[in-house]
Design a protein around this motif. Structure first.
Motif, PDB file in Angstrom:
ATOM      1  N   LYS A  66      17.193  28.777 -22.664  1.00 35.56           N
ATOM      2  CA  LYS A  66      17.097  27.411 -23.147  1.00 35.56           C
ATOM      3  C   LYS A  66      16.490  26.308 -22.173  1.00 35.56           C
ATOM      4  CE  LYS A  66      18.529  27.830 -27.678  1.00 35.56           C
ATOM      5  NZ  LYS A  66      19.662  27.316 -28.909  1.00 35.56           N
ATOM      6  N   ALA A  67      15.878  26.318 -20.851  1.00 36.55           N
ATOM      7  CA  ALA A  67      16.053  25.876 -19.709  1.00 36.55           C
ATOM      8  C   ALA A  67      14.861  25.995 -18.633  1.00 36.55           C
ATOM      9  CB  ALA A  67      17.249  26.521 -18.473  1.00 36.55           C
ATOM     10  N   VAL A  68      14.782  24.719 -18.348  1.00 40.20           N
ATOM     11  CA  VAL A  68      13.204  24.294 -17.784  1.00 40.20           C
ATOM     12  C   VAL A  68      13.685  24.338 -16.166  1.00 40.20           C
ATOM     13  CG1 VAL A  68      11.374  22.624 -17.064  1.00 40.20           C
ATOM     14  CG2 VAL A  68      11.905  23.732 -18.946  1.00 40.20           C
ATOM     15  N   TYR A  69      13.330  24.953 -15.490  1.00 33.45           N
ATOM     16  CA  TYR A  69      13.321  24.888 -14.260  1.00 33.45           C
ATOM     17  C   TYR A  69      12.490  24.042 -13.087  1.00 33.45           C
ATOM     18  CZ  TYR A  69      16.598  28.146 -15.728  1.00 33.45           C
ATOM     19  OH  TYR A  69      17.143  29.190 -16.118  1.00 33.45           O
ATOM     20  N   LEU A  70      13.050  23.613 -11.799  1.00 35.32           N
ATOM     21  CA  LEU A  70      12.130  22.919 -10.267  1.00 35.32           C
ATOM     22  C   LEU A  70      12.492  23.704  -9.420  1.00 35.32           C
ATOM     23  CD1 LEU A  70       9.181  20.684 -10.121  1.00 35.32           C
ATOM     24  CD2 LEU A  70      11.101  18.441  -9.909  1.00 35.32           C
ATOM     25  N   GLN A  71      11.633  24.408  -9.185  1.00 35.92           N
ATOM     26  CA  GLN A  71      11.963  24.403  -7.174  1.00 35.92           C
ATOM     27  C   GLN A  71      10.990  23.948  -6.776  1.00 35.92           C
ATOM     28  OE1 GLN A  71      13.682  27.761  -6.559  1.00 35.92           O
ATOM     29  NE2 GLN A  71      13.996  26.956  -4.888  1.00 35.92           N
ATOM     30  N   MET A  72      11.780  23.702  -5.756  1.00 35.37           N
ATOM     31  CA  MET A  72      11.345  22.007  -5.259  1.00 35.37           C
ATOM     32  C   MET A  72      11.865  23.544  -3.425  1.00 35.37           C
ATOM     33  SD  MET A  72      12.779  19.447  -6.233  1.00 35.37           S
ATOM     34  CE  MET A  72      14.667  18.961  -5.908  1.00 35.37           C
ATOM     35  N   ASN A  73      10.849  23.346  -3.032  1.00 36.00           N
ATOM     36  CA  ASN A  73      11.014  24.535  -1.748  1.00 36.00           C
ATOM     37  C   ASN A  73      10.257  23.068  -0.172  1.00 36.00           C
ATOM     38  OD1 ASN A  73      11.582  26.417  -2.074  1.00 36.00           O
ATOM     39  ND2 ASN A  73       9.856  27.184  -2.621  1.00 36.00           N
ATOM     40  N   SER A  74      10.554  23.558   0.859  1.00 38.48           N
ATOM     41  CA  SER A  74      10.059  22.508   2.241  1.00 38.48           C
ATOM     42  C   SER A  74      10.099  20.998   1.827  1.00 38.48           C
ATOM     43  CB  SER A  74       8.553  22.549   2.639  1.00 38.48           C
ATOM     44  OG  SER A  74       8.531  24.468   2.524  1.00 38.48           O
ATOM     45  N   LEU A  75      11.813  20.863   1.157  1.00 37.15           N
ATOM     46  CA  LEU A  75      11.860  19.308   1.501  1.00 37.15           C
ATOM     47  C   LEU A  75      11.670  18.586   1.981  1.00 37.15           C
ATOM     48  CD1 LEU A  75      14.967  19.898  -1.558  1.00 37.15           C
ATOM     49  CD2 LEU A  75      12.694  18.967  -2.088  1.00 37.15           C
ATOM     50  N   GLU A  76      11.498  17.325   2.018  1.00 36.89           N
ATOM     51  CA  GLU A  76      11.457  16.098   2.715  1.00 36.89           C
ATOM     52  C   GLU A  76      12.083  14.564   2.870  1.00 36.89           C
ATOM     53  OE1 GLU A  76       7.295  15.580   2.640  1.00 36.89           O
ATOM     54  OE2 GLU A  76       6.306  17.499   3.230  1.00 36.89           O
ATOM     55  N   PRO A  77      12.177  14.320   3.708  1.00 32.05           N
ATOM     56  CA  PRO A  77      12.582  13.222   3.594  1.00 32.05           C
ATOM     57  C   PRO A  77      12.354  12.566   2.459  1.00 32.05           C
ATOM     58  CG  PRO A  77      12.670  13.644   5.791  1.00 32.05           C
ATOM     59  CD  PRO A  77      11.831  14.214   4.886  1.00 32.05           C
ATOM     60  N   GLU A  78      10.857  12.051   2.271  1.00 35.39           N
ATOM     61  CA  GLU A  78      10.373  11.509   0.969  1.00 35.39           C
ATOM     62  C   GLU A  78      10.070  11.860  -0.195  1.00 35.39           C
ATOM     63  OE1 GLU A  78       9.612  10.702   5.405  1.00 35.39           O
ATOM     64  OE2 GLU A  78       8.620  12.544   3.544  1.00 35.39           O
ATOM     65  N   ASP A  79      11.228  12.803   0.147  1.00 38.15           N
ATOM     66  CA  ASP A  79      11.718  14.037  -1.932  1.00 38.15           C
ATOM     67  C   ASP A  79      12.662  13.371  -2.141  1.00 38.15           C
ATOM     68  OD1 ASP A  79      10.111  16.816  -0.567  1.00 38.15           O
ATOM     69  OD2 ASP A  79       8.916  15.423  -1.644  1.00 38.15           O
ATOM     70  N   THR A  80      13.057  12.087  -1.293  1.00 33.53           N
ATOM     71  CA  THR A  80      14.486  11.643  -2.019  1.00 33.53           C
ATOM     72  C   THR A  80      14.505  11.062  -3.251  1.00 33.53           C
ATOM     73  OG1 THR A  80      15.832  11.929   0.363  1.00 33.53           O
ATOM     74  CG2 THR A  80      16.513  10.359  -1.307  1.00 33.53           C
ATOM     75  N   ALA A  81      14.780  11.313  -3.972  1.00 36.05           N
ATOM     76  CA  ALA A  81      15.154  10.093  -5.551  1.00 36.05           C
ATOM     77  C   ALA A  81      16.145  10.902  -6.548  1.00 36.05           C
ATOM     78  CB  ALA A  81      13.537  10.606  -5.717  1.00 36.05           C
ATOM     79  N   MET A  82      16.191   9.999  -7.590  1.00 38.37           N
ATOM     80  CA  MET A  82      16.338  10.726  -8.157  1.00 38.37           C
ATOM     81  C   MET A  82      15.280  11.557  -9.658  1.00 38.37           C
ATOM     82  SD  MET A  82      19.880  10.088  -9.977  1.00 38.37           S
ATOM     83  CE  MET A  82      20.069   9.563  -9.968  1.00 38.37           C
ATOM     84  N   TYR A  83      16.018  12.601 -10.003  1.00 36.03           N
ATOM     85  CA  TYR A  83      14.844  13.527 -10.231  1.00 36.03           C
ATOM     86  C   TYR A  83      15.926  13.228 -12.191  1.00 36.03           C
ATOM     87  CZ  TYR A  83      12.789  14.890  -6.339  1.00 36.03           C
ATOM     88  OH  TYR A  83      11.636  14.915  -5.528  1.00 36.03           O
ATOM     89  N   PRO A 117      -1.127  15.334  -8.181  1.00 35.61           N
ATOM     90  CA  PRO A 117      -1.469  16.016  -7.345  1.00 35.61           C
ATOM     91  C   PRO A 117      -1.338  15.930  -6.054  1.00 35.61           C
ATOM     92  CG  PRO A 117      -2.702  14.156  -8.287  1.00 35.61           C
ATOM     93  CD  PRO A 117      -1.374  15.024  -9.189  1.00 35.61           C
ATOM     94  N   SER A 118      -0.359  14.575  -6.285  1.00 37.68           N
ATOM     95  CA  SER A 118       0.293  14.502  -4.690  1.00 37.68           C
ATOM     96  C   SER A 118       1.701  15.717  -4.188  1.00 37.68           C
ATOM     97  CB  SER A 118       1.390  13.071  -4.372  1.00 37.68           C
ATOM     98  OG  SER A 118       2.804  12.918  -5.804  1.00 37.68           O
ATOM     99  N   LEU A 119       1.666  16.294  -4.583  1.00 35.84           N
ATOM    100  CA  LEU A 119       2.810  17.458  -4.375  1.00 35.84           C
ATOM    101  C   LEU A 119       2.406  18.776  -4.593  1.00 35.84           C
ATOM    102  CD1 LEU A 119       5.495  16.311  -6.773  1.00 35.84           C
ATOM    103  CD2 LEU A 119       5.372  16.232  -4.108  1.00 35.84           C
ATOM    104  N   PRO A 120       1.002  19.031  -4.182  1.00 39.81           N
ATOM    105  CA  PRO A 120       0.311  20.875  -3.840  1.00 39.81           C
ATOM    106  C   PRO A 120       0.855  21.586  -3.438  1.00 39.81           C
ATOM    107  CG  PRO A 120      -0.114  19.164  -2.103  1.00 39.81           C
ATOM    108  CD  PRO A 120       1.215  18.508  -2.828  1.00 39.81           C
ATOM    109  N   GLY A 121       1.568  22.455  -4.082  1.00 40.68           N
ATOM    110  CA  GLY A 121       2.332  24.012  -3.737  1.00 40.68           C
ATOM    111  C   GLY A 121       3.706  23.763  -3.159  1.00 40.68           C
ATOM    112  N   ARG A 122       4.426  22.771  -3.000  1.00 41.61           N
ATOM    113  CA  ARG A 122       5.457  22.448  -2.409  1.00 41.61           C
ATOM    114  C   ARG A 122       6.455  22.734  -3.656  1.00 41.61           C
ATOM    115  NH1 ARG A 122       7.836  18.940  -0.595  1.00 41.61           N
ATOM    116  NH2 ARG A 122       6.841  16.712  -1.223  1.00 41.61           N
TER     117      ARG A 122
END
Length: 123
Positions: A77-94, A62-67
């Protein structure tokens, strides 16, 4: 032995986009529910997005609505995570994680984990 491997991380400017990929081996891909998690420096690992075995349903933190958008291609055989409008707070190991069975939003339900891919959002 089932394994998952993440790819697609990197350095991106604020407001930019990245697409992470997660591939699996050692099991029929359509038996695996998959989740994306992330861990920022000094913080606990948190859930980001989850997807069912067929890809027909997904759930998000719920903390990541819509992005962020999770999707999968069972032929590739793949799963994707599309990340848009990235913010410095998104910096992390995924991390990509998988489980045999139905989708869960609980981190402790996932028992197959990748090594992670680093995402850094900075100008």
């Amino acid at each position: 032995q089932v394994q998952v491997v993440e790819s697609g991380g990197g350095l991106v400017q604020p407001g930019g986009s990245l697409r992470l990929s997660c591939t699996a081996s050692g099991a029929r891909f359509d038996t695996l529910s998959v989740g994306w998690f992330r861990q920022a420096p000094g913080k606990e690992r948190e859930g980001v997005a989850y997807i069912t075995r067929t890809g027909t349903s997904a759930a998000y933190s719920p903390s990541l609505p819509g992005r962020f958008t999770i999707s999968r291609d069972n032929v590739k055989k793949a799963v994707y995570l599309q990340m848009n409008s990235l913010e410095p707070e998104d910096t992390a190991m995924y991390y990509c994680a998988a489980r045999i069975g139905s989708m869960s939003t609980k981190q402790y339900d996932y028992d197959i984990w990748g090594q992670g891919t680093q995402v850094t959002v900075s100008s």
